[in-house]
Design a protein around this motif. Sequence first.
Motif, PDB file in Angstrom:
ATOM      1  N   TRP A 175       0.850  -1.195   0.000  1.00 24.28           N
ATOM      2  CA  TRP A 175       0.000   0.000   0.000  1.00 24.28           C
ATOM      3  C   TRP A 175       0.882   1.240   0.000  1.00 24.28           C
ATOM      4  O   TRP A 175       1.680   1.459   0.901  1.00 24.28           O
ATOM      5  N   GLU A 176       0.743   2.033  -1.060  1.00 26.25           N
ATOM      6  CA  GLU A 176       1.471   3.289  -1.139  1.00 26.25           C
ATOM      7  C   GLU A 176       0.534   4.428  -0.767  1.00 26.25           C
ATOM      8  O   GLU A 176      -0.462   4.672  -1.457  1.00 26.25           O
ATOM      9  N   PRO A 177       0.797   5.127   0.336  1.00 28.05           N
ATOM     10  CA  PRO A 177      -0.084   6.211   0.773  1.00 28.05           C
ATOM     11  C   PRO A 177      -0.219   7.295  -0.291  1.00 28.05           C
ATOM     12  O   PRO A 177       0.645   7.438  -1.170  1.00 28.05           O
ATOM     13  N   VAL A 178      -1.313   8.053  -0.199  1.00 28.92           N
ATOM     14  CA  VAL A 178      -1.527   9.160  -1.130  1.00 28.92           C
ATOM     15  C   VAL A 178      -0.358  10.140  -1.002  1.00 28.92           C
ATOM     16  O   VAL A 178      -0.092  10.664   0.085  1.00 28.92           O
ATOM     17  N   PRO A 179       0.396  10.389  -2.098  1.00 28.55           N
ATOM     18  CA  PRO A 179       1.638  11.170  -2.007  1.00 28.55           C
ATOM     19  C   PRO A 179       1.426  12.684  -2.015  1.00 28.55           C
ATOM     20  O   PRO A 179       2.035  13.396  -2.795  1.00 28.55           O
ATOM     21  N   VAL A 180       0.534  13.176  -1.147  1.00 30.30           N
ATOM     22  CA  VAL A 180       0.335  14.624  -1.026  1.00 30.30           C
ATOM     23  C   VAL A 180       0.269  14.982   0.452  1.00 30.30           C
ATOM     24  O   VAL A 180      -0.192  14.196   1.281  1.00 30.30           O
ATOM     25  N   LYS A 181       0.714  16.203   0.778  1.00 25.78           N
ATOM     26  CA  LYS A 181       0.749  16.611   2.174  1.00 25.78           C
ATOM     27  C   LYS A 181      -0.648  16.825   2.722  1.00 25.78           C
ATOM     28  O   LYS A 181      -0.980  16.400   3.821  1.00 25.78           O
ATOM     29  N   ASP A 182      -1.485  17.505   1.956  1.00 28.29           N
ATOM     30  CA  ASP A 182      -2.860  17.765   2.383  1.00 28.29           C
ATOM     31  C   ASP A 182      -3.816  17.213   1.327  1.00 28.29           C
ATOM     32  O   ASP A 182      -4.189  17.918   0.377  1.00 28.29           O
ATOM     33  N   PRO A 183      -4.195  15.948   1.441  1.00 30.08           N
ATOM     34  CA  PRO A 183      -5.055  15.342   0.432  1.00 30.08           C
ATOM     35  C   PRO A 183      -6.429  15.999   0.382  1.00 30.08           C
ATOM     36  O   PRO A 183      -6.893  16.537   1.387  1.00 30.08           O
ATOM     37  N   PRO A 184      -7.085  15.975  -0.767  1.00 30.52           N
ATOM     38  CA  PRO A 184      -8.433  16.523  -0.877  1.00 30.52           C
ATOM     39  C   PRO A 184      -9.378  15.825   0.094  1.00 30.52           C
ATOM     40  O   PRO A 184      -9.145  14.687   0.502  1.00 30.52           O
ATOM     41  N   PRO A 185     -10.483  16.502   0.457  1.00 36.07           N
ATOM     42  CA  PRO A 185     -11.412  15.930   1.446  1.00 36.07           C
ATOM     43  C   PRO A 185     -11.960  14.560   1.066  1.00 36.07           C
ATOM     44  O   PRO A 185     -12.235  13.737   1.937  1.00 36.07           O
ATOM     45  N   LEU A 186     -12.114  14.307  -0.227  1.00 36.88           N
ATOM     46  CA  LEU A 186     -12.692  13.031  -0.650  1.00 36.88           C
ATOM     47  C   LEU A 186     -11.683  11.893  -0.656  1.00 36.88           C
ATOM     48  O   LEU A 186     -12.037  10.743  -0.871  1.00 36.88           O
ATOM     49  N   VAL A 187     -10.407  12.209  -0.439  1.00 41.47           N
ATOM     50  CA  VAL A 187      -9.378  11.172  -0.422  1.00 41.47           C
ATOM     51  C   VAL A 187      -9.111  10.756   1.019  1.00 41.47           C
ATOM     52  O   VAL A 187      -8.470  11.478   1.785  1.00 41.47           O
ATOM     53  N   ASP A 188      -9.638   9.606   1.408  1.00 40.69           N
ATOM     54  CA  ASP A 188      -9.478   9.081   2.766  1.00 40.69           C
ATOM     55  C   ASP A 188      -8.463   7.945   2.711  1.00 40.69           C
ATOM     56  O   ASP A 188      -8.802   6.802   2.382  1.00 40.69           O
ATOM     57  N   ASP A 189      -7.199   8.275   3.017  1.00 43.76           N
ATOM     58  CA  ASP A 189      -6.136   7.286   2.876  1.00 43.76           C
ATOM     59  C   ASP A 189      -6.374   6.074   3.771  1.00 43.76           C
ATOM     60  O   ASP A 189      -6.222   4.932   3.336  1.00 43.76           O
ATOM     61  N   ALA A 190      -6.760   6.325   5.022  1.00 39.30           N
ATOM     62  CA  ALA A 190      -6.997   5.216   5.948  1.00 39.30           C
ATOM     63  C   ALA A 190      -8.148   4.343   5.468  1.00 39.30           C
ATOM     64  O   ALA A 190      -8.082   3.112   5.531  1.00 39.30           O
ATOM     65  N   GLY A 191      -9.184   4.973   4.971  1.00 40.35           N
ATOM     66  CA  GLY A 191     -10.332   4.212   4.480  1.00 40.35           C
ATOM     67  C   GLY A 191      -9.985   3.382   3.259  1.00 40.35           C
ATOM     68  O   GLY A 191     -10.432   2.236   3.112  1.00 40.35           O
ATOM     69  N   MET A 192      -9.181   3.956   2.387  1.00 37.81           N
ATOM     70  CA  MET A 192      -8.772   3.227   1.192  1.00 37.81           C
ATOM     71  C   MET A 192      -7.894   2.035   1.556  1.00 37.81           C
ATOM     72  O   MET A 192      -7.970   0.966   0.941  1.00 37.81           O
ATOM     73  N   ARG A 193      -7.067   2.209   2.560  1.00 36.67           N
ATOM     74  CA  ARG A 193      -6.211   1.101   2.998  1.00 36.67           C
ATOM     75  C   ARG A 193      -7.063  -0.024   3.588  1.00 36.67           C
ATOM     76  O   ARG A 193      -6.808  -1.206   3.340  1.00 36.67           O
ATOM     77  N   GLU A 194      -8.095   0.342   4.362  1.00 38.82           N
ATOM     78  CA  GLU A 194      -8.991  -0.672   4.907  1.00 38.82           C
ATOM     79  C   GLU A 194      -9.742  -1.388   3.793  1.00 38.82           C
ATOM     80  O   GLU A 194      -9.981  -2.598   3.864  1.00 38.82           O
ATOM     81  N   ALA A 195     -10.101  -0.644   2.755  1.00 38.06           N
ATOM     82  CA  ALA A 195     -10.772  -1.264   1.616  1.00 38.06           C
ATOM     83  C   ALA A 195      -9.839  -2.255   0.922  1.00 38.06           C
ATOM     84  O   ALA A 195     -10.271  -3.314   0.453  1.00 38.06           O
ATOM     85  N   ALA A 196      -8.542  -1.917   0.861  1.00 37.12           N
ATOM     86  CA  ALA A 196      -7.560  -2.825   0.268  1.00 37.12           C
ATOM     87  C   ALA A 196      -7.458  -4.108   1.096  1.00 37.12           C
ATOM     88  O   ALA A 196      -7.353  -5.215   0.540  1.00 37.12           O
ATOM     89  N   LYS A 197      -7.474  -3.976   2.414  1.00 34.77           N
ATOM     90  CA  LYS A 197      -7.444  -5.154   3.282  1.00 34.77           C
ATOM     91  C   LYS A 197      -8.654  -6.040   3.042  1.00 34.77           C
ATOM     92  O   LYS A 197      -8.547  -7.269   2.957  1.00 34.77           O
ATOM     93  N   ALA A 198      -9.835  -5.396   2.943  1.00 36.84           N
ATOM     94  CA  ALA A 198     -11.062  -6.160   2.725  1.00 36.84           C
ATOM     95  C   ALA A 198     -11.021  -6.884   1.384  1.00 36.84           C
ATOM     96  O   ALA A 198     -11.457  -8.031   1.262  1.00 36.84           O
ATOM     97  N   ARG A 199     -10.483  -6.205   0.367  1.00 38.56           N
ATOM     98  CA  ARG A 199     -10.384  -6.825  -0.958  1.00 38.56           C
ATOM     99  C   ARG A 199      -9.426  -8.011  -0.937  1.00 38.56           C
ATOM    100  O   ARG A 199      -9.696  -9.060  -1.543  1.00 38.56           O
TER     101      ARG A 199
END
Length: 294
Positions: A187-211
């Motif tokens: 899992w490569e985290p979103v490579p930005v210091k302040d990600p847009p509000p719709l980009v939830d890095d933690a949530g996306m990582r959990e989705a990757a685990k579920a997948r």
Amino acid sequence: MSTGAITGVVAGYDGSQNCLRALDWAANEARARGLPLTVIHAWEPYGGGSMAMPMVDLAPLAQETLDGGIEHVRKQAPDVPVRGVLECGRPAAKLIEAGKSADLVVLGPRGLGGFPGLILGSVSAQVAAHASCPVVIARDEPDRHSGAEPDRAVVGVDGSPASEAALAMAFTEAELHGLSLRAVAAWEPVPVKDPPPLVDDAGMREAAKARLEQLTAPLRDLHPGVEAQAEVIVGRPREVLLDAAQGARLLVVGSRGLGGFRGLLIGSVSHALLQHAPCPVAVVHAPRDQRAIG
């Protein structure tokens, strides 16, 4: 002699020490799968580099090399059915042809023609990229000299068709050889210091685990004897998988992941692992009807 009808396990052999290791690995795999082993030696006519020189007949030497490989297998694995196939032509092309009907092709990382310091030879690289069946590059296994036997396999998963095929092979290998299995997604985290509000890095990582769990669940049911763990690790895929492969008996990867370019037969991560992994590496292509996707 045509290699088109060959089934079972195929090992390429050119007389080098690396290829002897591949023969041993292939024989062990043929035994575990209950399949025959075919040893292929391909040779090319040589004219001495000059139009004025007569063509040298290398066929007798080629036959002697092949016979030596067969003798090695029969001595080390007398219970494995083995035969030899002598081919005149480019080794990579002949092995790719054999892979159209074989279950598995096993090669050493570098043969007699390799340059000093080169980790992966051109024949091995070409066959891994183009063969229809899985290809194992059988370099030294870890702990060989310490007397300990590696007891696990590792598979890289990214949700691509090729990685799903790799996951299925990894479960099969683990069951055949009594190994535990570690399925790893990088899992490569979103490579930005302040990600847009719709980009939830933690949530996306959990989705990757579920997948990942979703992909492994049916294979756990199919191979209930395999102790398998699935994990998402933060980092670049190459570094994550190289680290996970330390001490493993086998690393299994798909030929091309989700980030690969359309039409590319082997991705940059898979190629890097073939070059640098500390254990044997199996490269698995997506089913043919899914290779144009992505």
